[in-house]
Design a protein around this motif. Structure first.
Motif, PDB file in Angstrom:
ATOM      1  N   LEU A 185       0.828  -1.203   0.000  1.00 21.46           N
ATOM      2  CA  LEU A 185       0.000   0.000   0.000  1.00 21.46           C
ATOM      3  C   LEU A 185       0.863   1.255   0.000  1.00 21.46           C
ATOM      4  N   MET A 186       1.965   1.222   0.771  1.00 17.15           N
ATOM      5  CA  MET A 186       2.860   2.373   0.807  1.00 17.15           C
ATOM      6  C   MET A 186       3.492   2.606  -0.560  1.00 17.15           C
ATOM      7  N   LEU A 187       3.917   1.508  -1.222  1.00 19.15           N
ATOM      8  CA  LEU A 187       4.501   1.633  -2.554  1.00 19.15           C
ATOM      9  C   LEU A 187       3.487   2.166  -3.561  1.00 19.15           C
ATOM     10  N   LEU A 188       2.242   1.681  -3.460  1.00 15.86           N
ATOM     11  CA  LEU A 188       1.201   2.174  -4.363  1.00 15.86           C
ATOM     12  C   LEU A 188       0.974   3.666  -4.167  1.00 15.86           C
ATOM     13  N   HIS A 189       0.928   4.091  -2.908  1.00 15.46           N
ATOM     14  CA  HIS A 189       0.740   5.516  -2.643  1.00 15.46           C
ATOM     15  C   HIS A 189       1.900   6.331  -3.200  1.00 15.46           C
ATOM     16  N   MET A 190       3.124   5.802  -3.096  1.00 19.55           N
ATOM     17  CA  MET A 190       4.277   6.510  -3.655  1.00 19.55           C
ATOM     18  C   MET A 190       4.143   6.646  -5.170  1.00 19.55           C
ATOM     19  N   VAL A 191       3.689   5.556  -5.824  1.00 19.13           N
ATOM     20  CA  VAL A 191       3.495   5.612  -7.277  1.00 19.13           C
ATOM     21  C   VAL A 191       2.416   6.635  -7.635  1.00 19.13           C
ATOM     22  N   ASP A 202      -2.085  18.167 -16.093  1.00 22.60           N
ATOM     23  CA  ASP A 202      -3.129  17.288 -16.630  1.00 22.60           C
ATOM     24  C   ASP A 202      -4.141  16.998 -15.541  1.00 22.60           C
ATOM     25  N   ALA A 203      -5.214  17.807 -15.491  1.00 27.25           N
ATOM     26  CA  ALA A 203      -6.212  17.631 -14.442  1.00 27.25           C
ATOM     27  C   ALA A 203      -6.891  16.274 -14.540  1.00 27.25           C
ATOM     28  N   TRP A 204      -7.053  15.761 -15.786  1.00 29.25           N
ATOM     29  CA  TRP A 204      -7.724  14.461 -15.938  1.00 29.25           C
ATOM     30  C   TRP A 204      -6.904  13.343 -15.299  1.00 29.25           C
ATOM     31  N   LEU A 205      -5.566  13.384 -15.442  1.00 31.02           N
ATOM     32  CA  LEU A 205      -4.718  12.364 -14.842  1.00 31.02           C
ATOM     33  C   LEU A 205      -4.647  12.545 -13.330  1.00 31.02           C
ATOM     34  N   GLN A 206      -4.711  13.782 -12.867  1.00 30.31           N
ATOM     35  CA  GLN A 206      -4.750  14.039 -11.431  1.00 30.31           C
ATOM     36  C   GLN A 206      -5.949  13.355 -10.796  1.00 30.31           C
ATOM     37  N   GLY A 207      -7.113  13.442 -11.465  1.00 23.88           N
ATOM     38  CA  GLY A 207      -8.320  12.825 -10.920  1.00 23.88           C
ATOM     39  C   GLY A 207      -8.195  11.322 -10.810  1.00 23.88           C
ATOM     40  N   GLN A 208      -7.593  10.686 -11.820  1.00 23.78           N
ATOM     41  CA  GLN A 208      -7.422   9.237 -11.767  1.00 23.78           C
ATOM     42  C   GLN A 208      -6.466   8.837 -10.645  1.00 23.78           C
ATOM     43  N   ALA A 209      -5.366   9.560 -10.501  1.00 27.22           N
ATOM     44  CA  ALA A 209      -4.413   9.255  -9.433  1.00 27.22           C
ATOM     45  C   ALA A 209      -5.075   9.407  -8.070  1.00 27.22           C
ATOM     46  N   GLN A 210      -5.931  10.427  -7.919  1.00 27.72           N
ATOM     47  CA  GLN A 210      -6.602  10.629  -6.644  1.00 27.72           C
ATOM     48  C   GLN A 210      -7.582   9.495  -6.355  1.00 27.72           C
ATOM     49  N   ALA A 211      -8.294   9.018  -7.361  1.00 29.53           N
ATOM     50  CA  ALA A 211      -9.217   7.902  -7.167  1.00 29.53           C
ATOM     51  C   ALA A 211      -8.480   6.651  -6.713  1.00 29.53           C
ATOM     52  N   LEU A 212      -7.308   6.396  -7.282  1.00 31.35           N
ATOM     53  CA  LEU A 212      -6.515   5.238  -6.874  1.00 31.35           C
ATOM     54  C   LEU A 212      -5.992   5.406  -5.452  1.00 31.35           C
ATOM     55  N   ARG A 213      -5.608   6.626  -5.094  1.00 32.73           N
ATOM     56  CA  ARG A 213      -5.178   6.863  -3.708  1.00 32.73           C
ATOM     57  C   ARG A 213      -6.317   6.590  -2.739  1.00 32.73           C
ATOM     58  N   ASP A 214      -7.517   7.042  -3.084  1.00 33.08           N
ATOM     59  CA  ASP A 214      -8.674   6.808  -2.215  1.00 33.08           C
ATOM     60  C   ASP A 214      -8.953   5.320  -2.068  1.00 33.08           C
ATOM     61  N   ALA A 215      -8.802   4.564  -3.166  1.00 33.31           N
ATOM     62  CA  ALA A 215      -9.096   3.129  -3.125  1.00 33.31           C
ATOM     63  C   ALA A 215      -8.111   2.372  -2.259  1.00 33.31           C
ATOM     64  N   ALA A 216      -6.907   2.900  -2.082  1.00 28.40           N
ATOM     65  CA  ALA A 216      -5.860   2.192  -1.348  1.00 28.40           C
ATOM     66  C   ALA A 216      -5.787   2.606   0.114  1.00 28.40           C
ATOM     67  N   VAL A 217      -6.828   3.268   0.626  1.00 29.65           N
ATOM     68  CA  VAL A 217      -6.844   3.678   2.034  1.00 29.65           C
ATOM     69  C   VAL A 217      -7.543   2.604   2.857  1.00 29.65           C
ATOM     70  N   PRO A 218      -6.879   2.017   3.873  1.00 29.56           N
ATOM     71  CA  PRO A 218      -7.539   1.014   4.716  1.00 29.56           C
ATOM     72  C   PRO A 218      -8.695   1.636   5.481  1.00 29.56           C
ATOM     73  N   PRO A 219      -9.704   0.851   5.911  1.00 30.65           N
ATOM     74  CA  PRO A 219      -9.835  -0.594   5.661  1.00 30.65           C
ATOM     75  C   PRO A 219     -10.363  -0.878   4.259  1.00 30.65           C
ATOM     76  N   LEU A 220      -9.804  -1.890   3.619  1.00 30.41           N
ATOM     77  CA  LEU A 220     -10.198  -2.248   2.267  1.00 30.41           C
ATOM     78  C   LEU A 220     -11.298  -3.301   2.310  1.00 30.41           C
ATOM     79  N   THR A 221     -12.342  -3.102   1.504  1.00 31.79           N
ATOM     80  CA  THR A 221     -13.401  -4.097   1.355  1.00 31.79           C
ATOM     81  C   THR A 221     -13.617  -4.337  -0.131  1.00 31.79           C
ATOM     82  N   LEU A 222     -14.082  -5.549  -0.456  1.00 27.05           N
ATOM     83  CA  LEU A 222     -14.304  -5.876  -1.859  1.00 27.05           C
ATOM     84  C   LEU A 222     -15.364  -4.968  -2.467  1.00 27.05           C
ATOM     85  N   ARG A 223     -16.410  -4.673  -1.706  1.00 25.19           N
ATOM     86  CA  ARG A 223     -17.469  -3.835  -2.248  1.00 25.19           C
ATOM     87  C   ARG A 223     -16.957  -2.427  -2.543  1.00 25.19           C
TER      88      ARG A 223
END
Length: 507
Positions: A185-191, A202-223
């Motif tokens: 998770l730490m490595l993913l956040h660094m990426v 590139d605001a569009w790429l910023q939005g995608q990176a932010q969505a991935l950061r949000d997804a990698a915040v514990p606690p993680l659930t499949l839903r």
């Protein structure tokens, strides 16, 4: 006592609530209505709760099975008398504990029951499979223990020894898995952070990176991961479509600029040729001896001038068209840029309710805290939790549960001020950010929202369901971190739940 129409009792009840300065809650209304009418309203039969109790009641012996059938029949018929009789029968009967290990033969008291051993073997098999291929020693110990448990009547001392060795090794494997997960998770956040830094423009790429950061915040659930994945797929599709159009518009703009420069060069060449022709005519005029010889020179000069005028007009018209096309292309690029920013902003909202997600909430809190400090104004946060959400899901299904969350979000948005912010905090929890609001005003605002929600029933399978929530409200102290205020609001919300739900408590 003379009986009156129910409508008169209702009007008098509302008058008494106002006169006594009571909150118009269902409990207060029912109590005063019973007082005025002189009738005691029969409480609702707790059918769902009793069915849950019946599912965990013992039913091993014939007597227990018979009483369990009577209990289920009494609950189905909503018969208090039969329910009381059945519970008394259970008390008289008594419950005999079921032993874990049973001796089938003399001398076998130190052996595990075969059924229990099989359940334990399945548990170990599932635990071992969840670890993957990372720890071969754990897998080996697990297979040995499973093979031992699946032989007839495994001895208890040997089982205890094998289980102790397996659990000891499993504890190390669990620690390794936890450390591996945290490091990944730490490595993913660094990426993701690096992608965001490299794509500042590139605001569009910023939005995608932010969505991935949000997804990698514990606690993680499949839903949660599935929701973010679907949301991100939609964002990526829209962004790729808009990006392709933006690239095409930029290409057209470059072509227009190249054509514009080429036309300017042609105009320069034409102007130079025209001046050369005029200089040649001037030289010929200086050498002319009579007017008759001057006529062809003047004719050449007039022809050159007319040709230059025609070329200038054509160039002017073409440059005007190029300018219009450039303006159109520039407007299209600006429109696409705004569209990309809007699409990127979707990654900051919850896909189900449309409320802010955690990242959007953090950004809103930072903005409001800055504004509150700048203007020396109060700021409140409220944590809302839907009451009885699990029971609603169990009774009506997960689709109805999602609908109830959306219903709460829609009613809240309709009752909010324009400056208030709603965010989904997780599961059935929501956060309200209330700028320019004191603690007392925040509590009153949440109570108004409760009253508003009580007038809008949620419809599920043609059945009206009353949705309520419990809430805690905290006012941010000077220099207080948002996380601290949210913890205080969460504690107050927990007190509201303990006090009977559908309440608001100040932190």
């Amino acid at each position: 006592m003379v009986s009156k129409p129910a409508s008169e009792y209702a009007r008098e009840t509302l008058k008494q609530i106002a006169a006594r300065r009571l909150q118009p809650t269902p409990d207060n209304y029912q109590a005063i209505y019973d007082e005025i009418s002189g009738q005691l309203t029969q409480p609702a039969f707790p059918q769902m709760r009793l069915r849950q109790i019946a599912r965990v009641m013992p039913g091993q012996t014939p007597g227990q099975q018979r009483l369990l059938g009577q209990l289920e029949a009494a609950v189905e018929a909503q018969d208090w008398t039969a329910l009381q009789r059945t519970l008394v029968g259970y008390a008289a009967l008594g419950v005999t504990p079921v032993p874990v290990a049973v001796a089938d033969k003399p001398g076998e008291s130190d052996a595990l029951n075969t059924v229990f051993a099989e359940h334990l073997a399945r548990l170990i098999d599932n635990v071992t499979a969840s670890l993957g291929e990372d720890d071969e020693r754990v897998r080996q110990l697990g297979q040995e223990l499973i093979a031992w448990l699946r032989q007839p009547m495994p001895a208890l001392p040997e089982t205890e020894k094998l289980l102790s060795n397996f659990s000891y090794r499993l504890s190390f494997a669990a620690e390794d898995q936890s450390a591996i997960r945290a490091t990944l998770l730490m490595l993913l956040h660094m990426v993701f952070d690096n992608v965001a830094v490299l794509s500042q423009d590139d605001a569009w790429l910023q939005g995608q990176a932010q969505a991935l950061r949000d997804a990698a915040v514990p606690p993680l659930t499949l839903r949660r991961l599935d929701d973010v994945q679907q949301r991100l797929k939609d964002v990526i599709f829209k962004q790729s479509e808009s990006k392709a159009r933006a690239i095409e518009a930029q290409r057209q703009m470059r072509e227009l600029l190249a054509t514009f420069i080429d036309r300017l060069a042609q105009m320069d060449e034409s102007s130079a040729a025209y001046h050369s022709q005029l200089s040649h005519c001037a030289e010929r005029i200086s050498q002319v001896a009579d007017l008759q010889a001057l006529r062809p020179v003047l004719q050449d000069a007039m022809s050159a001038t007319q040709a230059m005028a025609q070329k200038s007009q054509a160039m002017r018209t073409e440059l005007h068209e190029l300018r219009q096309r450039a303006d159109t292309a520039n407007a299209e690029i600006e429109r696409l840029r705004q569209e990309l920013e809007r699409t990127s902003a979707q990654a900051r909202h919850d896909p189900l309710t449309g409320a802010l997600n955690r990242k959007g909430m953090e950004e809103a809190l930072r903005r409001e805290i800055s504004g509150s400090q700048r203007h020396d104004a109060p700021l409140c946060v409220a944590l809302l939790d839907l009451d009885n959400f699990k029971a609603l899901n169990d009774r009506y299904g997960h689709a109805a549960g999602d609908g109830a969350l959306l219903h709460l979000a829609n009613v809240t948005r309709s009752a909010m001020r324009p400056q208030d912010q709603l965010a989904r905090y997780g599961g059935e929890e929501f956060v309200l950010v209330l700028p320019g609001t004191t603690l007392e005003q925040g509590v009153e605002a949440l109570k108004r929202l409760q009253r508003e929600l009580s007038t809008h029933y949620f419809l599920s399978n043609e059945e009206h369901v009353l949705i309520t929530f419990s809430a805690g409200v905290a006012q941010l102290a000077p220099e207080e971190e948002p996380a601290s205020a949210l913890r205080r609001a969460d504690q107050a919300m927990y007190l509201a739940k303990r006090a009977g739900k559908n309440r608001v408590v100040a932190a």
